[in-house]
Design an enzyme around this catalytic site. Structure first.
Site, PDB file in Angstrom:
ATOM      1  N   GLU A 147       0.830  -1.217   0.000  1.00  0.00           N
ATOM      2  CA  GLU A 147       0.000   0.000   0.000  1.00  0.00           C
ATOM      3  C   GLU A 147       0.863   1.266   0.000  1.00  0.00           C
ATOM      4  OE1 GLU A 147      -1.461   1.844   3.412  1.00  0.00           O
ATOM      5  OE2 GLU A 147      -1.054   0.162   4.742  1.00  0.00           O
ATOM      6  N   LYS A 163      -3.600  -2.016  15.265  1.00  0.00           N
ATOM      7  CA  LYS A 163      -2.852  -1.064  16.080  1.00  0.00           C
ATOM      8  C   LYS A 163      -3.481  -0.895  17.447  1.00  0.00           C
ATOM      9  CE  LYS A 163      -3.173   1.196  12.572  1.00  0.00           C
ATOM     10  NZ  LYS A 163      -3.429   2.176  11.531  1.00  0.00           N
TER      11      LYS A 163
HETATM   12  N1  PSU Z   1      -1.285   1.295   9.773  1.00  0.00           N
HETATM   13  C1  PSU Z   1      -0.085   1.896   9.858  1.00  0.00           C
HETATM   14  N2  PSU Z   1       0.142   2.988   9.129  1.00  0.00           N
HETATM   15  C2  PSU Z   1      -0.802   3.456   8.278  1.00  0.00           C
HETATM   16  C3  PSU Z   1      -2.067   2.805   8.163  1.00  0.00           C
HETATM   17  C4  PSU Z   1      -2.270   1.740   8.947  1.00  0.00           C
HETATM   18  O1  PSU Z   1       0.765   1.479  10.606  1.00  0.00           O
HETATM   19  O2  PSU Z   1      -0.545   4.455   7.615  1.00  0.00           O
HETATM   20  C5  PSU Z   1      -3.085   3.278   7.167  1.00  0.00           C
HETATM   21  C6  PSU Z   1      -3.488   2.111   6.248  1.00  0.00           C
HETATM   22  O3  PSU Z   1      -3.422   2.550   4.922  1.00  0.00           O
HETATM   23  C7  PSU Z   1      -4.917   1.806   6.631  1.00  0.00           C
HETATM   24  C8  PSU Z   1      -5.383   3.178   7.045  1.00  0.00           C
HETATM   25  O4  PSU Z   1      -5.674   1.241   5.605  1.00  0.00           O
HETATM   26  O5  PSU Z   1      -4.294   3.718   7.768  1.00  0.00           O
HETATM   27  C9  PSU Z   1      -6.634   3.133   7.869  1.00  0.00           C
HETATM   28  O6  PSU Z   1      -7.198   4.401   7.913  1.00  0.00           O
HETATM   29  P1  PSU Z   1      -8.668   4.617   8.493  1.00  0.00           P
HETATM   30  O7  PSU Z   1      -8.546   4.255   9.937  1.00  0.00           O
HETATM   31  O8  PSU Z   1      -8.962   6.067   8.254  1.00  0.00           O
HETATM   32  O9  PSU Z   1      -9.563   3.695   7.707  1.00  0.00           O
END
Ligand code: PSU
Ligand code: MN
Length: 305
Positions: free
Chosen positions: A24, A158
């Site tokens: 990604e 996380k």
């Molecule tokens: N985990 C990380 N770093 C990130 C992300 C997740 O350690 O940058 C990013 C991923 O791209 C994931 C997104 O899909 O955050 C999730 O965002 P949201 O909670 O807004 O859906």
């Protein structure tokens, strides 16, 4: 006009049926500061190559959905400011308008599936945020896992998220959550948590066979592999807990909502932990790239086709 643009080596690998691992780009633009983001992205790609697979970093550049980036494209993305963060809701709009954006786990899964790539390595997925009963903040990544057949290797959810609620939603959506080599659910910066993972597998071969069995059964959706961070790189949960609470309180006070929540929390944690969380984040992404490559190799091997 074709729907997506593979890089030359990704096109060749897909043509020849050799293993490919999707990566990604939101982790590059919103997950880490420059220049560590560029350095890490290149290191992840090299790790996949060293493991015997072809990396395919995914992003939208000037409206083109790229599957596999050149070093120059990756550098531009790593340096760019205010890049859009594209999830399922934004992908088509950004392509139709000719914009540039980084793909989240959800949007990367969509692109990977389009390109016939079955395995994807990331750091952490989005999930159910703390306080979600008030904010309704549940990442679109969870819905995507329920409907797009890609095996996603992460280091668990996380610790900034509500882990028990994230597991409950994944169960409701029918997403297999598989801990790799242990019973406990890994929690991103920590190798274990107090939660037991719903499922466990110990080899890449088993994971590949389960992926194929889902397809044979006609089940939509992917698998979530939770791969623990190497012990030497982890940050104990009790050291992180107060920092997470502080970052979340700040986000609430500042009224941060929507897409901005995850990048804000990650950036604050880097500061509060004096970059220790960044070092751990890099180590776990590389570890996930290695496991994803092994799974991709199993899926591409003649005996598994
Ligand atoms: N985990 C990380 N770093 C990130 C992300 C997740 O350690 O940058 C990013 C991923 O791209 C994931 C997104 O899909 O955050 C999730 O965002 P949201 O909670 O807004 O859906
Ligand atoms: Mn969200």
């Amino acid at each position: 006009m074709t729907l997506y643009t593979p890089s030359p080596d990704v096109a060749a690998a897909l043509q020849n049926g050799t293993p490919v691992v999707a990566l990604e780009s939101t982790i590059i633009t919103h997950g880490m500061p420059y220049p560590q983001n560029q350095h890490t992205a290149l290191l992840v790609e090299q790790t996949v190559r060293d493991a015997g697979a072809t990396p395919a970093t995914i992003a939208v550049l000037d409206g083109q959905l790229h599957v596999g980036l050149t070093g120059a494209q990756l550098e531009t993305l790593a340096k760019a400011r205010n890049v859009a963060k594209l999830s399922r809701a934004d992908l088509a709009v950004s392509m139709a308008q000719g914009h540039t954006g980084a793909t989240t786990v959800a949007a990367t899964m969509i692109a990977a599936h389009l390109a016939n790539i079955q395995v994807f390595a990331t750091g952490g997925i989005g999930g159910v945020h703390r306080g979600a009963s008030d904010t309704f903040d549940i990442s679109a990544d969870l819905q995507e896992l329920a409907q797009t057949p890609v095996t996603v290797v992460c280091a668990g959810a996380k610790a900034i998220l509500d882990l028990p609620k994230t597991l409950e939603v994944l169960e409701t959506l029918g997403v297999p959550v598989i801990a790799y080599g242990q019973n406990a659910l890994p929690a991103f910066w920590s190798a274990t948590s107090e939660l037991t993972a719903p499922l466990r597998m110990d080899t890449a071969g088993e994971i590949a066979r389960a992926h194929q069995m889902r397809a044979r059964l006609g089940l939509p959706g992917g698998q979530l592999i939770a791969n623990p961070i190497p012990m030497g790189d982890q940050i104990p949960a009790d050291i992180l807990a107060p920092m997470i609470t502080q970052a979340q309180t700040e986000a609430d006070t500042k009224g941060i909502t929507g897409k901005a929540v995850t990048p804000f929390l990650l950036a604050r944690l880097y500061e509060l932990s004096k970059t220790r969380s960044l070092k751990a984040n890099i180590a776990l992404v590389l570890n996930n790239a290695r496991l994803a490559s092994k799974i991709a190799i199993e899926l591409a091997s003649p005996r598994s086709r």
